[in-house]
Design a protein around this motif. Structure first.
Motif, PDB file in Angstrom:
ATOM      1  N   GLU A   3       0.844  -1.195   0.000  1.00 17.83           N
ATOM      2  CA  GLU A   3       0.000   0.000   0.000  1.00 17.83           C
ATOM      3  C   GLU A   3       0.875   1.240   0.000  1.00 17.83           C
ATOM      4  N   LEU A   4       0.602   2.179  -0.924  1.00 14.64           N
ATOM      5  CA  LEU A   4       1.334   3.438  -0.988  1.00 14.64           C
ATOM      6  C   LEU A   4       0.856   4.381   0.093  1.00 14.64           C
ATOM      7  N   ASP A   5       1.605   5.475   0.305  1.00 19.37           N
ATOM      8  CA  ASP A   5       1.203   6.475   1.291  1.00 19.37           C
ATOM      9  C   ASP A   5      -0.136   7.098   0.935  1.00 19.37           C
ATOM     10  N   THR A   6      -0.495   7.090  -0.345  1.00 22.35           N
ATOM     11  CA  THR A   6      -1.766   7.655  -0.786  1.00 22.35           C
ATOM     12  C   THR A   6      -2.938   6.710  -0.560  1.00 22.35           C
ATOM     13  N   GLY A   7      -2.670   5.486  -0.077  1.00 24.83           N
ATOM     14  CA  GLY A   7      -3.722   4.509   0.161  1.00 24.83           C
ATOM     15  C   GLY A   7      -4.019   3.607  -1.014  1.00 24.83           C
ATOM     16  N   VAL A   8      -3.284   3.762  -2.116  1.00 26.11           N
ATOM     17  CA  VAL A   8      -3.506   2.950  -3.318  1.00 26.11           C
ATOM     18  C   VAL A   8      -2.709   1.646  -3.204  1.00 26.11           C
ATOM     19  N   ASP A   9      -3.336   0.521  -3.558  1.00 30.82           N
ATOM     20  CA  ASP A   9      -2.657  -0.776  -3.556  1.00 30.82           C
ATOM     21  C   ASP A   9      -1.894  -0.965  -4.858  1.00 30.82           C
ATOM     22  N   VAL A  10      -0.635  -1.406  -4.761  1.00 28.50           N
ATOM     23  CA  VAL A  10       0.167  -1.702  -5.945  1.00 28.50           C
ATOM     24  C   VAL A  10       0.559  -3.167  -5.915  1.00 28.50           C
ATOM     25  N   LYS A 107      -8.514  -9.490 -11.228  1.00 25.51           N
ATOM     26  CA  LYS A 107      -9.689 -10.039 -10.551  1.00 25.51           C
ATOM     27  C   LYS A 107     -10.255  -9.058  -9.539  1.00 25.51           C
ATOM     28  N   ALA A 108      -9.377  -8.308  -8.850  1.00 21.22           N
ATOM     29  CA  ALA A 108      -9.859  -7.340  -7.858  1.00 21.22           C
ATOM     30  C   ALA A 108     -10.681  -6.248  -8.525  1.00 21.22           C
ATOM     31  N   ALA A 109     -10.284  -5.805  -9.708  1.00 20.09           N
ATOM     32  CA  ALA A 109     -11.043  -4.807 -10.473  1.00 20.09           C
ATOM     33  C   ALA A 109     -11.356  -3.575  -9.643  1.00 20.09           C
ATOM     34  N   GLY A 110     -10.349  -3.078  -8.932  1.00 24.30           N
ATOM     35  CA  GLY A 110     -10.531  -1.868  -8.139  1.00 24.30           C
ATOM     36  C   GLY A 110     -11.008  -2.094  -6.726  1.00 24.30           C
ATOM     37  N   ARG A 111     -11.316  -3.327  -6.344  1.00 22.88           N
ATOM     38  CA  ARG A 111     -11.762  -3.607  -4.984  1.00 22.88           C
ATOM     39  C   ARG A 111     -10.581  -3.586  -4.018  1.00 22.88           C
ATOM     40  N   LYS A 112     -10.880  -3.431  -2.721  1.00 21.86           N
ATOM     41  CA  LYS A 112      -9.850  -3.559  -1.695  1.00 21.86           C
ATOM     42  C   LYS A 112      -9.363  -5.007  -1.662  1.00 21.86           C
ATOM     43  N   VAL A 113      -8.086  -5.190  -1.349  1.00 21.55           N
ATOM     44  CA  VAL A 113      -7.493  -6.529  -1.244  1.00 21.55           C
ATOM     45  C   VAL A 113      -7.128  -6.783   0.212  1.00 21.55           C
ATOM     46  N   VAL A 114      -7.632  -7.871   0.768  1.00 18.41           N
ATOM     47  CA  VAL A 114      -7.414  -8.228   2.175  1.00 18.41           C
ATOM     48  C   VAL A 114      -6.530  -9.467   2.234  1.00 18.41           C
ATOM     49  N   MET A 115      -5.373  -9.359   2.901  1.00 11.21           N
ATOM     50  CA  MET A 115      -4.481 -10.504   3.101  1.00 11.21           C
ATOM     51  C   MET A 115      -4.834 -11.192   4.409  1.00 11.21           C
ATOM     52  N   THR A 197     -17.730  -5.224  -1.492  1.00 12.09           N
ATOM     53  CA  THR A 197     -17.056  -6.485  -1.772  1.00 12.09           C
ATOM     54  C   THR A 197     -15.546  -6.264  -1.786  1.00 12.09           C
ATOM     55  N   VAL A 198     -14.802  -7.241  -1.305  1.00 15.61           N
ATOM     56  CA  VAL A 198     -13.339  -7.183  -1.264  1.00 15.61           C
ATOM     57  C   VAL A 198     -12.796  -8.492  -1.811  1.00 15.61           C
ATOM     58  N   LEU A 199     -11.541  -8.462  -2.232  1.00 22.87           N
ATOM     59  CA  LEU A 199     -10.846  -9.668  -2.678  1.00 22.87           C
ATOM     60  C   LEU A 199      -9.978 -10.166  -1.526  1.00 22.87           C
ATOM     61  N   VAL A 200     -10.249 -11.369  -1.035  1.00 28.20           N
ATOM     62  CA  VAL A 200      -9.520 -11.966   0.083  1.00 28.20           C
ATOM     63  C   VAL A 200      -8.476 -12.928  -0.469  1.00 28.20           C
ATOM     64  N   ILE A 201      -7.214 -12.694  -0.135  1.00 28.06           N
ATOM     65  CA  ILE A 201      -6.112 -13.595  -0.470  1.00 28.06           C
ATOM     66  C   ILE A 201      -5.660 -14.263   0.825  1.00 28.06           C
ATOM     67  N   THR A 483     -17.491 -24.370  -1.547  1.00 28.00           N
ATOM     68  CA  THR A 483     -16.902 -23.222  -0.875  1.00 28.00           C
ATOM     69  C   THR A 483     -17.936 -22.628   0.069  1.00 28.00           C
ATOM     70  N   ILE A 484     -17.649 -22.627   1.364  1.00 30.28           N
ATOM     71  CA  ILE A 484     -18.536 -22.023   2.356  1.00 30.28           C
ATOM     72  C   ILE A 484     -17.928 -20.683   2.744  1.00 30.28           C
ATOM     73  N   TYR A 485     -18.683 -19.637   2.591  1.00 30.19           N
ATOM     74  CA  TYR A 485     -18.129 -18.319   2.887  1.00 30.19           C
ATOM     75  C   TYR A 485     -19.067 -17.563   3.809  1.00 30.19           C
ATOM     76  N   GLN A 486     -18.519 -16.832   4.723  1.00 27.98           N
ATOM     77  CA  GLN A 486     -19.289 -16.074   5.698  1.00 27.98           C
ATOM     78  C   GLN A 486     -19.014 -14.595   5.501  1.00 27.98           C
ATOM     79  N   PRO A 487     -20.005 -13.792   5.177  1.00 29.62           N
ATOM     80  CA  PRO A 487     -19.744 -12.377   4.880  1.00 29.62           C
ATOM     81  C   PRO A 487     -19.257 -11.631   6.104  1.00 29.62           C
ATOM     82  N   GLY A 488     -18.356 -10.696   5.875  1.00 31.82           N
ATOM     83  CA  GLY A 488     -17.919  -9.815   6.953  1.00 31.82           C
ATOM     84  C   GLY A 488     -16.768 -10.324   7.766  1.00 31.82           C
ATOM     85  N   CYS A 489     -16.215 -11.501   7.459  1.00 36.12           N
ATOM     86  CA  CYS A 489     -15.154 -12.054   8.295  1.00 36.12           C
ATOM     87  C   CYS A 489     -13.762 -11.707   7.799  1.00 36.12           C
ATOM     88  N   GLY A 490     -13.642 -10.910   6.762  1.00 33.56           N
ATOM     89  CA  GLY A 490     -12.318 -10.496   6.293  1.00 33.56           C
ATOM     90  C   GLY A 490     -11.946  -9.156   6.895  1.00 33.56           C
TER      91      GLY A 490
END
Length: 666
Positions: A3-10, A107-115, A197-201, A483-490
């Motif tokens: 994440e850059l200082d501007t908040g953008v993910d690279v 795949k993220a297409a502009g979404r936040k990415v959560v590790m 929606t976010v992309l979870v890795i 795939t079982i997924y629970q919203p909000g857990c990332g």
């Protein structure tokens, strides 16, 4: 990803503007990210791109055959991520054919990415009280980013799969497939905190298991093999005290291929014995993580049920009947008030049936009990074992101490070789030589101990969550790949972002308020049960914590259950504690919870039937004897149930004691 200082993910292969130390503002392509041990800042390697004209200025004698539209890689440079300014437009495809978009960014297409790094725990768990019969091969999942004291809680241990009908390697195909998907492709899920929606890795950090299970997962022959170590090529007979050539996935797969290439069964058996591996199908050997480096030394089975048990089993048979009676007398006179487990009964007779917690207590008291009856060699072994025990259960260490820590382990093994040579040829003794490397990779060994996972699973089992799962889910569904997924857990683990499993109540945090600040607090906060005039005249001592009614140490900011002045049990957040010097009384100031309710007075519940709370504006003065104990809370995952306060801040909690089974097995 960074994440850059501007908040953008690279991402890797992004084209960015950055500050080159020689060329100034330049354009380049990110090759990889890395972190230096002594520095918390993230660094990146960048291929510096310059066009033909600029390259000709830097290198005057440039040949004319280089096309002008081509971007040339001038150099590769490592810089801190803070020197990267922004993402820029990529060069044309015909000018840089090596530039390919990162598939995760596509795949993220502009979404936040959560590790979300993962820890897997696997063991054969028994369904009866004896723990010996009708065993189930089980897999559980934990989040590596949680604090250590949170990881062992049952609400943070997630059930993956369980069966008594197949071997653990037969279950790995489905597990490996989903691990690959989580790390390479990720999952797009809805996050109730971000409300988008976010992309979870979710890469695999490590697998926690005992030594026999680790050998199974790595196709290793186990502790009885000639090459008895799963970390290196140490030989039981010739090099048990040394760390030899390292085992890796690539080398091991090559050795398995050599076994397969042998023409006769005897040749295959001889080759298998030579390399210490077996030729069986194993999908886990083909995932992205190298399991030979991702299954750390587990201290419960290696330290407590290994070195400590070996020493006691070696010493006890050498004691005379009179000495054994004296040992029992010394144990009965030993003050064990600070131990979580007490040693009772005839230790000299029943020590072989000890479990891990018994050996943990015994290791701390053995030097005081046994020293009159030990030979000089046995004392050296016990002293070096005590140093290893202290290192294995330390809460903090400096990476610069690695050579000193390795010397402690090597000293123990050398003392065993000199005075108890029968212990040196055991697999668990050799594994202590690899303990420091695992601590450097994953932190103090208590962070990757099966002892912690086992305690959490016992609590999970006691809540009937496992029985609830098997009663509510048809057995056929367990064998399907879904795939079982629970919203909000990332939850993204970085500054100013809520971590997984916690809830931000509001922006006006009072958890660190002092007593003098409470006396001058303005509305809308109201303090109940305190005589302000009397309090201002008395001198007080500010306390950081208080001992509850059930002897728990409660710190400021913890959530508690308490008995309020209005004669009812309530929940709240402990703000501060003071002791009045005149009377010696201890007062606790607790910010109460308000139960959310509808207009008709009906309690507001979420889809898991959990009551919702918010922090009130009322602060209650409570005597310390009325603080009953700490209460665990879990975050609310149902975005539709979250409401907003007047300030626009979400702040509702679900009581874990009622919600855990339903919340995590929905």
């Amino acid at each position: 990803m960074a994440e850059l200082d501007t908040g953008v993910d690279v991402f890797v292969r992004d084209c960015v503007y950055f500050q080159h130390p020689k060329l100034g503002l330049s354009k380049g392509v990110i090759v990889k990210f890395f972190q230096v041990d002594s520095c918390k800042e993230v660094y990146c390697e960048i291929d510096t791109l310059v066009d033909f004209n600029r390259f000709a200025q830097i290198v005057p004698d440039t040949e004319a055959y280089i096309p002008e539209h081509v971007n040339i890689i001038f150099d590769m440079i490592a810089i801190p991520i803070s020197s990267v300014h922004a993402i820029c437009e990529k060069p044309a495809e015909d000018s840089c054919n090596y530039l390919k978009p990162n598939h995760l960014k596509t795949k993220a297409a502009g979404r936040k990415v959560v590790m979300l790094p993962l820890i897997l725990f696997t063991d054969d768990l028994s369904g009866n009280k004896s723990k010996k019969w009708h065993k189930f091969e089980s897999w559980y999942l934990m989040l590596a980013g949680l604090p250590r004291h949170e990881n062992a809680k049952p609400e943070n241990i997630h059930f993956v799969s369980c069966t008594d009908l197949m071997d653990v390697l037969d279950m790995t195909e489905c597990v490996a497939q989903q691990l690959q998907q989580l790390e390479l492709d990720g999952l797009i899920v809805y996050d109730s905190f971000y409300k988008e929606t976010v992309l979870v890795i979710a890469p695999l950090l490590c697998v926690i298991c005992d030594n026999p299970r680790a050998s199974q997962l790595l196709n290793h022959l186990g502790g009885s093999a000639k090459k008895f170590c799963r970390f290196c090529m140490a030989d039981r007979d010739t090099t048990p005290c040394s760390v030899c050539e390292e085992r890796t996935r690539d080398i091991s797969l090559q050795q398995i291929q050599e076994i397969q290439s042998q023409r006769t069964e005897k040749a295959k058996s001889d080759k298998s014995t030579e390399v210490g591996l077996r030729d069986v199908p194993n999908s886990l050997l083909h995932i992205l993580a190298d399991l030979f480096k991702s299954i750390p030394v587990e201290v419960l089975h290696t330290m407590l049920l290994g070195a400590c048990k070996y020493f006691l089993s070696h010493v006890m048979p050498t004691l005379s009947k009179e000495h054994k009676q004296q040992v029992l007398a010394r144990i009965s006179a030993f003050n064990m008030s600070e131990f979580s487990v007490k040693i009772h009964g005839n230790v000299c007779r029943h020590y072989k049936s000890f479990v891990g917690r018994d050996y943990k207590a015994w290791a701390q008291m053995a030097i005081f009990i046994l020293h009159p009856y030990l030979s000089s060699g046995q004392k050296r072994v016990l002293l070096s074992l005590s140093k290893v025990f202290h290192m294995a259960y330390c809460s903090h260490f400096e990476p610069s101490q690695d050579e000193q820590l390795r010397h402690i382990c090597k000293e123990y093994v050398d003392n065993c070789m000199a005075h108890m040579p029968e212990l040196v040829h055991k697999q668990k003794t050799h594994y202590l030589l690899h303990l420091v490397d695992c601590m450097l990779d994953y932190g103090p060994s208590s962070a990757f101990s099966a002892e912690r996972c086992g305690s959490g699973l016992r609590e999970l089992y006691n809540t009937n969550a496992v029985q609830h799962f098997f009663n509510s889910v048809p057995m056929k569904l367990l064998n399907k790949t879904k795939t079982i997924y629970q919203p909000g857990c990332g939850r993204k683990a970085s500054k100013n972002v809520v971590l997984f499993g916690t809830v931000k109540i509001d922006t006006q945090d009072l958890s660190s308020v002092t007593f003098s600040q409470l006396l001058t607090m303005d509305p809308p906060f109201q303090i109940v049960g305190l005589d302000f005039d009397d309090a201002r005249q008395q001198s007080v001592v500010q306390c950081r914590a208080v001992v509850s009614h059930n002897n728990e140490l409660i710190h400021a900011g913890d959530y508690v259950k308490f008995y309020a002045p209005v004669n009812e049990f309530m929940y709240g957040q402990l703000l501060t504690t003071v002791q009045l010097t005149s009377s010696g009384a201890t007062l606790c100031f607790v910010r109460g919870f308000e139960a959310m309710a509808l207009a008709d007075g009906t309690s507001l519940l979420n889809e898991f039937d959990c009551p919702l709370f918010s922090l009130s504006r009322t602060i209650l003065s409570v005597d310390s004897s009325n603080i009953l104990g700490a209460v665990s809370f879990v975050h609310e995952c149902d975005a539709t149930s979250l409401c907003e306060s007047d300030s626009g801040d979400t702040g509702y909690l679900a009581v874990a004691s009622r919600a855990v089974a339903q919340h995590h097995l929905r």
